[in-house]
Design a protein around this motif. Structure first.
Motif, PDB file in Angstrom:
ATOM      1  N   VAL A   1      33.014  32.993  46.851  1.00  0.00           N
ATOM      2  CA  VAL A   1      32.704  33.912  47.938  1.00  0.00           C
ATOM      3  C   VAL A   1      31.980  33.132  49.029  1.00  0.00           C
ATOM      4  CG1 VAL A   1      31.458  35.985  48.630  1.00  0.00           C
ATOM      5  CG2 VAL A   1      32.576  35.898  46.405  1.00  0.00           C
ATOM      6  N   ARG A   2      32.647  32.986  50.166  1.00  0.00           N
ATOM      7  CA  ARG A   2      32.088  32.272  51.308  1.00  0.00           C
ATOM      8  C   ARG A   2      31.491  30.915  50.910  1.00  0.00           C
ATOM      9  NH1 ARG A   2      31.462  35.281  55.993  1.00  0.00           N
ATOM     10  NH2 ARG A   2      29.706  33.997  56.663  1.00  0.00           N
ATOM     11  N   GLY A   3      32.270  30.192  50.121  1.00  0.00           N
ATOM     12  CA  GLY A   3      31.887  28.840  49.757  1.00  0.00           C
ATOM     13  C   GLY A   3      31.041  28.709  48.504  1.00  0.00           C
ATOM     14  N   LYS A   4      30.619  29.844  47.914  1.00  0.00           N
ATOM     15  CA  LYS A   4      29.801  29.777  46.701  1.00  0.00           C
ATOM     16  C   LYS A   4      30.645  30.110  45.493  1.00  0.00           C
ATOM     17  CE  LYS A   4      25.501  31.282  44.590  1.00  0.00           C
ATOM     18  NZ  LYS A   4      24.225  32.005  44.773  1.00  0.00           N
ATOM     19  N   SER A   5      30.749  29.159  44.561  1.00  0.00           N
ATOM     20  CA  SER A   5      31.555  29.348  43.352  1.00  0.00           C
ATOM     21  C   SER A   5      30.775  30.119  42.300  1.00  0.00           C
ATOM     22  CB  SER A   5      31.993  27.996  42.787  1.00  0.00           C
ATOM     23  OG  SER A   5      32.807  27.308  43.713  1.00  0.00           O
ATOM     24  N   VAL A   6      31.489  30.967  41.589  1.00  0.00           N
ATOM     25  CA  VAL A   6      30.861  31.802  40.556  1.00  0.00           C
ATOM     26  C   VAL A   6      31.701  31.761  39.296  1.00  0.00           C
ATOM     27  CG1 VAL A   6      30.147  34.132  39.913  1.00  0.00           C
ATOM     28  CG2 VAL A   6      29.887  33.363  42.275  1.00  0.00           C
ATOM     29  N   PHE A   7      31.035  31.581  38.153  1.00  0.00           N
ATOM     30  CA  PHE A   7      31.696  31.694  36.856  1.00  0.00           C
ATOM     31  C   PHE A   7      30.643  32.184  35.874  1.00  0.00           C
ATOM     32  CE2 PHE A   7      33.236  29.913  32.738  1.00  0.00           C
ATOM     33  CZ  PHE A   7      34.376  30.705  32.640  1.00  0.00           C
ATOM     34  N   GLU A   8      30.654  33.471  35.581  1.00  0.00           N
ATOM     35  CA  GLU A   8      29.619  34.046  34.732  1.00  0.00           C
ATOM     36  C   GLU A   8      30.179  35.200  33.921  1.00  0.00           C
ATOM     37  OE1 GLU A   8      27.474  37.142  37.816  1.00  0.00           O
ATOM     38  OE2 GLU A   8      26.905  35.021  37.935  1.00  0.00           O
ATOM     39  N   SER A   9      29.545  35.468  32.783  1.00  0.00           N
ATOM     40  CA  SER A   9      29.986  36.549  31.905  1.00  0.00           C
ATOM     41  C   SER A   9      29.487  37.899  32.405  1.00  0.00           C
ATOM     42  CB  SER A   9      29.472  36.314  30.483  1.00  0.00           C
ATOM     43  OG  SER A   9      29.755  37.423  29.640  1.00  0.00           O
ATOM     44  N   THR A  10      30.299  38.930  32.221  1.00  0.00           N
ATOM     45  CA  THR A  10      29.861  40.285  32.537  1.00  0.00           C
ATOM     46  C   THR A  10      29.085  40.888  31.380  1.00  0.00           C
ATOM     47  OG1 THR A  10      31.883  41.306  31.669  1.00  0.00           O
ATOM     48  CG2 THR A  10      31.876  40.645  34.005  1.00  0.00           C
ATOM     49  N   GLY A  11      29.194  40.269  30.203  1.00  0.00           N
ATOM     50  CA  GLY A  11      28.497  40.773  29.022  1.00  0.00           C
ATOM     51  C   GLY A  11      29.150  41.994  28.394  1.00  0.00           C
ATOM     52  N   THR A  12      30.395  42.300  28.788  1.00  0.00           N
ATOM     53  CA  THR A  12      31.073  43.473  28.244  1.00  0.00           C
ATOM     54  C   THR A  12      32.573  43.198  28.090  1.00  0.00           C
ATOM     55  OG1 THR A  12      31.556  45.830  28.563  1.00  0.00           O
ATOM     56  CG2 THR A  12      31.399  44.472  30.536  1.00  0.00           C
ATOM     57  N   SER A  13      33.184  43.872  27.116  1.00  0.00           N
ATOM     58  CA  SER A  13      34.634  43.779  26.911  1.00  0.00           C
ATOM     59  C   SER A  13      35.344  44.995  27.482  1.00  0.00           C
ATOM     60  CB  SER A  13      34.945  43.653  25.404  1.00  0.00           C
ATOM     61  OG  SER A  13      34.439  44.784  24.693  1.00  0.00           O
ATOM     62  N   ASP A  14      34.581  45.903  28.070  1.00  0.00           N
ATOM     63  CA  ASP A  14      35.145  47.102  28.697  1.00  0.00           C
ATOM     64  C   ASP A  14      35.572  46.753  30.120  1.00  0.00           C
ATOM     65  OD1 ASP A  14      35.303  49.566  30.261  1.00  0.00           O
ATOM     66  OD2 ASP A  14      34.442  50.565  28.505  1.00  0.00           O
ATOM     67  N   ARG A  15      36.899  46.807  30.374  1.00  0.00           N
ATOM     68  CA  ARG A  15      37.400  46.389  31.684  1.00  0.00           C
ATOM     69  C   ARG A  15      36.837  47.220  32.822  1.00  0.00           C
ATOM     70  NH1 ARG A  15      41.242  43.694  34.573  1.00  0.00           N
ATOM     71  NH2 ARG A  15      42.066  42.580  32.771  1.00  0.00           N
TER      72      ARG A  15
END
Length: 384
Positions: free
Chosen positions: A20-34
């Motif tokens: 997003v606008r040059g900032k990379s993100v890779f993180e868990s949502t902590g849930t398996s519910d879509r």
């Protein structure tokens, strides 16, 4: 690219990935519910967009700043309070969810009135304004907030009359005879704590966290890994305390616990861990027409300090016992018993009434009990 939801083969939970606008993100949502994960993704993307446009400063909440302040070593005193039933209160709870950028003087003044409606200006300043400003200054250092000059509450003008307040319990010394009367009215576990405080001059927090490996009974010495100021020190053990420590050492681990066998929570709130026992002793004495309302956990430290001076102990020795004189030499030999300090602590008087307390017969056993029953008291009197 916008944020997307993905699932890794090694985990059922959804992850957020993208830029997003040059900032990379890779993180868990902590849930398996879509559905829930999608809501988290949308909020995360909106937050990153706002931050990229307005900066981090526009998005930090007071509770986020408070968490960072505590993680950096700040004090939680008055900032966060947790009751026995798990209810959270205090300054941080009051401002939960509020953005720093939206807070002003009127919000702080309102918090003082809401949290402490009947308190005087000094109390509101200490318990509301001081922790708030400490968090704010931490946020300023992290560039999350603008520097500000916060106005603190002042005493009302227009009068030169001084209001005489009742001294806070524990701020003044007492006599050892009077202390013995008070301790005799306490439940055994709390009475044992108070006894050690009066005959070592230790701070309550130091005693609540004391473990068996820190005690050398043969050497009459207690080695504190870190005192209130973060410096290790040694504390001499009065001969009167030897049977107490000998008994509690058989349990091992944390030596001083509640009658339920649970360690007291570490806190420097003026010995508040045994406040229930202290209040109970005051009530029991009041029923006997004995008024002692000025003794608390810190009274032991003040009394030991004063009595050592009265006994003619050199100020430097007294300060070493209380942890006020911490030079490089004393820190280096924290674990080495020092005879001058042991001799000095043994000048503290021991009233016979203190020696006659029933729990001396088996301190560990009685530490797990409350007050004696009438039958137990009668039996103790017969065997005394």
């Amino acid at each position: 690219m916008p944020l997307k939801l993905i699932q890794r083969p090694s985990s059922e939970n959804f992850y957020i990935r993208g830029t997003v606008r040059g900032k990379s993100v890779f993180e868990s949502t902590g849930t398996s519910d879509r559905k829930i994960a999608e809501e988290i993704r949308i909020k995360a993307e909106a937050r990153l967009l706002d931050e990229s446009v307005h900066g981090k400063r526009a998005l930090v909440t007071f509770d986020e700043a408070a968490d960072s302040y505590l993680e950096s070593g700040g004090s939680e005193k008055y900032l966060i309070k947790v009751s026995k039933d798990g209810k959270v209160s205090g300054v941080a709870a009051h401002f939960r969810g509020k953005l720093l950028k939206d807070l002003g003087q009127s919000d702080l003044d309102a918090a003082g009135r809401i949290l402490y409606p009947t308190a005087n200006s000094d109390t509101r300043n200490r318990q509301c304004y001081t922790p708030f400003i400490a968090v704010w200054n931490h946020a300023v250092v992290n560039q999350w907030a603008e520097p500000r000059q916060w106005r603190r509450p002042r005493k009302p003008k227009g009068t030169n009359v001084t209001v005489l307040k009742r001294p806070r319990a524990g701020t003044r010394p007492t006599s050892y005879d009077r202390a013995a009367t008070f301790v005799a009215a306490m439940t055994p576990a709390a009475a044992q704590i108070m006894t050690v405080l009066f005959y070592t001059g230790m701070r309550p927090i130091e005693l609540f966290t004391l473990e068996d490996h820190q005690v050398d009974i043969a050497g009459r010495w207690i080695s504190l890994d870190a005192s209130k100021t973060g410096e290790p020190r040694g504390v001499p053990m009065h001969e009167f305390l030897v049977p107490l420590f000998t008994s509690l050492m058989t349990r091992g681990g944390t030596l001083f616990r509640s009658y339920k066998g649970e360690p007291y929570p570490p806190s420097d709130e003026f010995g508040g861990q045994i406040s229930t026992a202290i209040n109970g002793a005051r009530r029991r004495l009041a029923k006997k027409k004995i008024e002692i309302a000025d003794i608390s956990a810190y009274t032991g430290r003040h009394t030991a300090s004063t009595q050592l001076v009265v006994n003619g102990i050199h100020p430097y020795v007294k300060d070493q016992i209380l942890g006020h004189a911490a030079d490089d030499m004393s820190r280096r030999y924290t674990n080495v018993p020092q005879k001058p300090l042991i001799d000095a602590i043994n000048t503290l008087p021991v009233p016979q009434a203190w020696r006659d307390l029933h729990w001396w017969s088996d301190p560990l056993y009685w530490s797990r009990r409350l007050l004696m029953t009438k039958a137990e008291a009668a039996n103790a009197a017969r065997t005394a």
